[in-house]
Design a protein around this motif. Sequence first.
Motif, short mmCIF file in Angstrom:
data_model
loop_
_atom_site.label_atom_id
_atom_site.label_comp_id
_atom_site.label_asym_id
_atom_site.label_seq_id
_atom_site.Cartn_x
_atom_site.Cartn_y
_atom_site.Cartn_z
N SER A 1 79.93 61.13 48.96
CA SER A 1 78.48 60.91 48.87
C SER A 1 77.74 61.97 49.68
CB SER A 1 78.10 59.52 49.40
OG SER A 1 78.82 58.53 48.74
N THR A 2 78.28 62.31 50.84
CA THR A 2 77.65 63.33 51.69
C THR A 2 77.58 64.66 50.95
OG1 THR A 2 78.47 62.22 53.65
CG2 THR A 2 77.88 64.53 53.91
N VAL B 1 81.83 66.60 58.65
CA VAL B 1 82.28 65.75 57.54
C VAL B 1 82.74 66.64 56.38
CG1 VAL B 1 81.57 64.04 55.84
CG2 VAL B 1 80.85 63.81 58.22
N GLU C 1 75.39 56.55 45.68
CA GLU C 1 75.47 55.22 46.30
C GLU C 1 74.69 54.19 45.48
OE1 GLU C 1 74.41 56.24 50.34
OE2 GLU C 1 76.51 56.68 50.83
N TYR D 1 70.32 65.73 52.18
CA TYR D 1 70.71 66.22 53.49
C TYR D 1 70.59 67.74 53.47
CZ TYR D 1 73.14 61.79 54.65
OH TYR D 1 73.47 60.49 54.92
N PHE E 1 77.30 65.94 61.28
CA PHE E 1 76.34 65.01 61.88
C PHE E 1 76.62 64.95 63.38
CE2 PHE E 1 77.19 63.46 57.57
CZ PHE E 1 75.91 63.45 57.05
N GLN E 2 75.66 65.33 64.16
CA GLN E 2 75.80 65.32 65.63
C GLN E 2 77.16 65.92 66.05
OE1 GLN E 2 75.00 61.79 64.43
NE2 GLN E 2 72.91 62.53 64.27
N PRO F 1 89.77 59.71 49.66
CA PRO F 1 89.73 58.36 50.25
C PRO F 1 88.34 57.95 50.73
CG PRO F 1 90.79 59.92 51.74
CD PRO F 1 90.54 60.66 50.47
N ASN F 2 88.16 56.65 50.99
CA ASN F 2 86.89 56.15 51.53
C ASN F 2 86.50 56.96 52.77
OD1 ASN F 2 88.02 52.90 50.75
ND2 ASN F 2 86.24 53.84 49.86
N GLY F 3 85.24 57.32 52.80
CA GLY F 3 84.73 57.99 54.00
C GLY F 3 85.06 59.46 54.10
N CYS F 4 85.64 60.06 53.02
CA CYS F 4 86.02 61.48 53.11
C CYS F 4 84.81 62.40 52.94
CB CYS F 4 87.10 61.82 52.08
SG CYS F 4 86.49 61.82 50.39
N HIS G 1 87.11 57.11 43.68
CA HIS G 1 88.54 57.01 44.04
C HIS G 1 89.33 56.30 42.97
CE1 HIS G 1 86.73 53.56 46.02
NE2 HIS G 1 86.11 54.39 46.79
N1 ATP Z 1 73.44 60.20 57.93
C1 ATP Z 1 74.64 60.17 58.51
N2 ATP Z 1 74.77 60.22 59.84
C2 ATP Z 1 75.99 60.21 60.45
N3 ATP Z 1 77.15 60.14 59.76
C3 ATP Z 1 77.09 60.09 58.42
C4 ATP Z 1 75.84 60.10 57.71
N4 ATP Z 1 76.09 60.05 56.37
C5 ATP Z 1 77.44 60.00 56.25
N5 ATP Z 1 78.03 60.03 57.47
C6 ATP Z 1 79.47 59.98 57.75
O1 ATP Z 1 80.13 60.85 56.86
C7 ATP Z 1 81.40 60.33 56.51
C8 ATP Z 1 81.56 60.37 55.01
O2 ATP Z 1 80.73 59.38 54.42
P1 ATP Z 1 80.50 59.32 52.85
O3 ATP Z 1 79.65 58.14 52.58
O4 ATP Z 1 80.04 60.64 52.37
O5 ATP Z 1 81.99 59.06 52.32
P2 ATP Z 1 82.50 58.70 50.85
O6 ATP Z 1 83.65 59.60 50.56
O7 ATP Z 1 81.36 58.74 49.89
O8 ATP Z 1 83.02 57.21 51.06
P3 ATP Z 1 83.27 56.02 50.00
O9 ATP Z 1 84.42 56.45 49.13
O10 ATP Z 1 83.65 54.88 50.89
O11 ATP Z 1 81.99 55.81 49.26
C9 ATP Z 1 81.50 58.95 57.12
O12 ATP Z 1 82.24 59.03 58.31
C10 ATP Z 1 80.07 58.61 57.44
O13 ATP Z 1 79.96 57.76 58.56
#
Ligand code: ATP
Length: 201
Positions: free
Chosen positions: A41-42, A16, A71, A51, A11-12, A35-38, A177
């Motif tokens: 979901s992306t 990720v 989500e 995406y 992203f920009q 971990p959270n944010g890894c 997680h």
């Molecule tokens: N549309 C988007 N634009 C910019 N950044 C994004 C976008 N979607 C996700 N991200 C970034 O990608 C990273 C991963 O997010 P993601 O939601 O996939 O994590 P996750 O592993 O599912 O987290 P969690 O366990 O908390 O649900 C984060 O830093 C988030 O900010």
Amino acid sequence: MLEVDHLQMSFQGQEVIKDATFTLEPGDLVHITGPNGCGKSTLFKAITGIYQATGGKCTLGEKDEIGALIENPGFLEFADLKSNLSFLAKLKHEFDYNYTQTFCQRLGLDLASKQRMSKYSIGMRQKAGIIQAVMEKQNVILLDEPSRGLDADSLLAFADLVNDLAKEGRSVVIASHDQVPGINYNKHYVLEQGVLTQNEN
Ligand SMILES: Nc1ncnc2c1ncn2[C@@H]1O[C@H](COP(=O)(O)OP(=O)(O)OP(=O)(O)O)[C@@H](O)[C@H]1O
């Protein structure tokens, strides 16, 4: 069924997912943790096309169909469960009331209830989200944090359900997680610093 080959998602300019590679075979029951944010979901959003991946590729077999819970599932808030599920099913198929009812019964939801979705608890919404991912006999099932809000009995029912789906030859990938006891995973992956790695245990 599904081949994810060196998938990348940025992203920009912020990477990720740097490298996600895995293959799903019929009956696979796969756990992806991290971990959270890894990027769990992306990763699912890139696989389903929500995406557009910035690198690598995903190949789905011609006859394969993805069912996904990613989500917080969105619903028609002023409509009841049956209206919501039949609306979703009819986008592609006929709504199969009896088949869908079997999943509702297993997870403790009432398909005939007139209660509107806006009154559903987090766990009830989560169950409805799981049901829409499987009610059209989808054979590649991606579930993102499916246990969110489920009570102890519902977790057991959920574990039984996914074990049965795998026995039918459908493939299920669960990103979470936390651990749901009783799920017979045959493959484990960790997503860390953008790289998906298979664990042997
Ligand atoms: N549309 C988007 N634009 C910019 N950044 C994004 C976008 N979607 C996700 N991200 C970034 O990608 C990273 C991963 O997010 P993601 O939601 O996939 O994590 P996750 O592993 O599912 O987290 P969690 O366990 O908390 O649900 C984060 O830093 C988030 O900010």
